[in-house]
Design a protein around this motif. Sequence first.
Motif, PDB file in Angstrom:
ATOM      1  N   LEU A  28       0.824  -1.205   0.000  1.00  0.00           N
ATOM      2  CA  LEU A  28       0.000   0.000   0.000  1.00  0.00           C
ATOM      3  C   LEU A  28       0.856   1.252   0.000  1.00  0.00           C
ATOM      4  O   LEU A  28       1.979   1.249   0.496  1.00  0.00           O
ATOM      5  N   GLU A  29       0.275   2.325  -0.529  1.00  0.00           N
ATOM      6  CA  GLU A  29       0.846   3.651  -0.347  1.00  0.00           C
ATOM      7  C   GLU A  29      -0.207   4.444   0.390  1.00  0.00           C
ATOM      8  O   GLU A  29      -1.327   4.608  -0.092  1.00  0.00           O
ATOM      9  N   LEU A  30       0.151   4.879   1.577  1.00  0.00           N
ATOM     10  CA  LEU A  30      -0.779   5.629   2.417  1.00  0.00           C
ATOM     11  C   LEU A  30      -0.397   7.095   2.405  1.00  0.00           C
ATOM     12  O   LEU A  30       0.765   7.443   2.573  1.00  0.00           O
ATOM     13  N   THR A  31      -1.408   7.943   2.207  1.00  0.00           N
ATOM     14  CA  THR A  31      -1.193   9.381   2.308  1.00  0.00           C
ATOM     15  C   THR A  31      -1.675   9.784   3.693  1.00  0.00           C
ATOM     16  O   THR A  31      -2.800   9.470   4.091  1.00  0.00           O
ATOM     17  N   LEU A  32      -0.809  10.474   4.418  1.00  0.00           N
ATOM     18  CA  LEU A  32      -1.116  10.874   5.791  1.00  0.00           C
ATOM     19  C   LEU A  32      -1.500  12.345   5.837  1.00  0.00           C
ATOM     20  O   LEU A  32      -1.273  13.092   4.878  1.00  0.00           O
ATOM     21  N   LYS A  33      -2.054  12.756   6.948  1.00  0.00           N
ATOM     22  CA  LYS A  33      -2.344  14.175   7.149  1.00  0.00           C
ATOM     23  C   LYS A  33      -1.058  14.954   6.927  1.00  0.00           C
ATOM     24  O   LYS A  33      -0.001  14.535   7.379  1.00  0.00           O
ATOM     25  N   GLY A  34      -1.113  16.057   6.224  1.00  0.00           N
ATOM     26  CA  GLY A  34       0.079  16.819   5.884  1.00  0.00           C
ATOM     27  C   GLY A  34       0.678  16.346   4.575  1.00  0.00           C
ATOM     28  O   GLY A  34       1.791  16.714   4.223  1.00  0.00           O
ATOM     29  N   ASP A  35      -0.017  15.489   3.849  1.00  0.00           N
ATOM     30  CA  ASP A  35       0.366  14.961   2.537  1.00  0.00           C
ATOM     31  C   ASP A  35       1.653  14.152   2.515  1.00  0.00           C
ATOM     32  O   ASP A  35       2.254  13.964   1.471  1.00  0.00           O
ATOM     33  N   GLU A  36       2.102  13.649   3.667  1.00  0.00           N
ATOM     34  CA  GLU A  36       3.250  12.741   3.689  1.00  0.00           C
ATOM     35  C   GLU A  36       2.781  11.390   3.163  1.00  0.00           C
ATOM     36  O   GLU A  36       1.670  10.946   3.460  1.00  0.00           O
ATOM     37  N   LYS A  37       3.629  10.719   2.378  1.00  0.00           N
ATOM     38  CA  LYS A  37       3.280   9.420   1.821  1.00  0.00           C
ATOM     39  C   LYS A  37       4.199   8.353   2.378  1.00  0.00           C
ATOM     40  O   LYS A  37       5.402   8.572   2.518  1.00  0.00           O
ATOM     41  N   VAL A  38       3.615   7.204   2.689  1.00  0.00           N
ATOM     42  CA  VAL A  38       4.344   6.064   3.224  1.00  0.00           C
ATOM     43  C   VAL A  38       3.942   4.851   2.396  1.00  0.00           C
ATOM     44  O   VAL A  38       2.753   4.598   2.199  1.00  0.00           O
ATOM     45  N   LYS A  39       4.949   4.103   1.914  1.00  0.00           N
ATOM     46  CA  LYS A  39       4.670   2.947   1.076  1.00  0.00           C
ATOM     47  C   LYS A  39       5.369   1.728   1.657  1.00  0.00           C
ATOM     48  O   LYS A  39       6.515   1.815   2.104  1.00  0.00           O
ATOM     49  N   GLY A  40       4.657   0.592   1.684  1.00  0.00           N
ATOM     50  CA  GLY A  40       5.263  -0.642   2.160  1.00  0.00           C
ATOM     51  C   GLY A  40       4.268  -1.779   2.210  1.00  0.00           C
ATOM     52  O   GLY A  40       3.104  -1.629   1.858  1.00  0.00           O
ATOM     53  N   VAL A  41       4.769  -2.926   2.683  1.00  0.00           N
ATOM     54  CA  VAL A  41       3.945  -4.117   2.845  1.00  0.00           C
ATOM     55  C   VAL A  41       3.299  -4.047   4.226  1.00  0.00           C
ATOM     56  O   VAL A  41       3.975  -3.761   5.213  1.00  0.00           O
ATOM     57  N   VAL A  42       2.000  -4.320   4.299  1.00  0.00           N
ATOM     58  CA  VAL A  42       1.320  -4.317   5.594  1.00  0.00           C
ATOM     59  C   VAL A  42       1.822  -5.520   6.396  1.00  0.00           C
ATOM     60  O   VAL A  42       1.667  -6.669   5.980  1.00  0.00           O
ATOM     61  N   TYR A  43       2.466  -5.228   7.514  1.00  0.00           N
ATOM     62  CA  TYR A  43       3.024  -6.265   8.376  1.00  0.00           C
ATOM     63  C   TYR A  43       1.961  -6.785   9.334  1.00  0.00           C
ATOM     64  O   TYR A  43       1.789  -7.975   9.516  1.00  0.00           O
ATOM     65  N   CYS A  44       1.224  -5.847   9.965  1.00  0.00           N
ATOM     66  CA  CYS A  44       0.140  -6.214  10.868  1.00  0.00           C
ATOM     67  C   CYS A  44      -0.675  -4.973  11.193  1.00  0.00           C
ATOM     68  O   CYS A  44      -0.293  -3.854  10.860  1.00  0.00           O
ATOM     69  N   THR A  45      -1.810  -5.201  11.837  1.00  0.00           N
ATOM     70  CA  THR A  45      -2.647  -4.102  12.315  1.00  0.00           C
ATOM     71  C   THR A  45      -2.992  -4.384  13.768  1.00  0.00           C
ATOM     72  O   THR A  45      -2.954  -5.542  14.206  1.00  0.00           O
ATOM     73  N   ASP A  46      -3.317  -3.346  14.514  1.00  0.00           N
ATOM     74  CA  ASP A  46      -3.724  -3.512  15.906  1.00  0.00           C
ATOM     75  C   ASP A  46      -4.988  -2.702  16.143  1.00  0.00           C
ATOM     76  O   ASP A  46      -4.969  -1.469  16.048  1.00  0.00           O
ATOM     77  N   GLU A  47      -6.068  -3.404  16.430  1.00  0.00           N
ATOM     78  CA  GLU A  47      -7.362  -2.749  16.636  1.00  0.00           C
ATOM     79  C   GLU A  47      -7.366  -1.879  17.888  1.00  0.00           C
ATOM     80  O   GLU A  47      -7.982  -0.821  17.902  1.00  0.00           O
ATOM     81  N   VAL A  48      -6.695  -2.328  18.938  1.00  0.00           N
ATOM     82  CA  VAL A  48      -6.724  -1.595  20.207  1.00  0.00           C
ATOM     83  C   VAL A  48      -6.090  -0.209  20.066  1.00  0.00           C
ATOM     84  O   VAL A  48      -6.669   0.800  20.449  1.00  0.00           O
ATOM     85  N   SER A  49      -4.887  -0.166  19.483  1.00  0.00           N
ATOM     86  CA  SER A  49      -4.203   1.122  19.338  1.00  0.00           C
ATOM     87  C   SER A  49      -4.522   1.796  18.011  1.00  0.00           C
ATOM     88  O   SER A  49      -4.051   2.894  17.754  1.00  0.00           O
ATOM     89  N   GLN A  50      -5.320   1.112  17.167  1.00  0.00           N
ATOM     90  CA  GLN A  50      -5.679   1.629  15.846  1.00  0.00           C
ATOM     91  C   GLN A  50      -4.422   1.986  15.049  1.00  0.00           C
ATOM     92  O   GLN A  50      -4.279   3.080  14.516  1.00  0.00           O
TER      93      GLN A  50
END
Length: 190
Positions: A28-50
Motif C-alpha cells: 500500500l501507499e498511504l497518504t497521511l495528514k500533511g500529505d506525507e506518503k508512506v509505502k510498504g507491505v502491511v506487516y500487521c494491524t492492531d485494533e486496540v491502538s488503531q
Amino acid sequence: ETTCSTKEFKSLTMKQPLYQTYPVNSVLELTLKGDEKVKGVVYCTDEVSQTVVLKKALTHTTLASEIFMVQADAVTKKEVIEEEAGDEEKIPVGNVSKKALEQQEKKAIRMAEEALQHINQKATPEGQAVFDRLLKACNEVVWKGEAIQVLSQIQVDPPYAIENCRLLSDAGRQSEGSLERVKKIVGHSS
C-alpha cells in the motif's frame, strides 16, 4: 491499483476492522495528514491502538527493512499497489492454532492468579520483599495473616527480621537447618 477519495475512504474505514481495510501482505501507499506518503507491505494491524504497521525493504544499506507505525486516523488516502506482495517482500505468517492460543491464555491467567496469591495487602513493603525472597529460594511459602510461613515449619512475623524467625511447634528437630537458611535469607536485604 485501487484508490478512493478521502471522503469515501473515511466512511469505508469507519465501518470495518483494520485488518480488512489494510490486509496483511498487501503493498500500500498511504497518504497521511500533511500529505506525507508512506509505502510498504502491511506487516500487521492492531485494533486496540488503531495502528497499521508497514514494512519497507531497503536497498544499498546494511539494514534489511524499515518499519513504519501509522495511526489509522492519520491516513487520508489509501492506494493499493499490489493485492499480494511478491515473494521477496512477503511477510511469512505462521499458522495460529486457536487451541494453542486458548491454552496460552489459560496458562497466563493461572500464572497471574498464582502471582496475586503471593501479594499481601496488609504486609509492609519490607515484609512483601522478604516474602518474595523466601518464595524465590524455598518455593513453599504462604501468608498466614501478616506472618510468613515457610515449608509449613517456620514462621516469620512482622517486622520480618532475623529475630522474628521461629520454628513452629509441630516442626521436627531436622527443621533447625531450614530455620538457619530462612534466617540468612531474611537477613539479606536486596
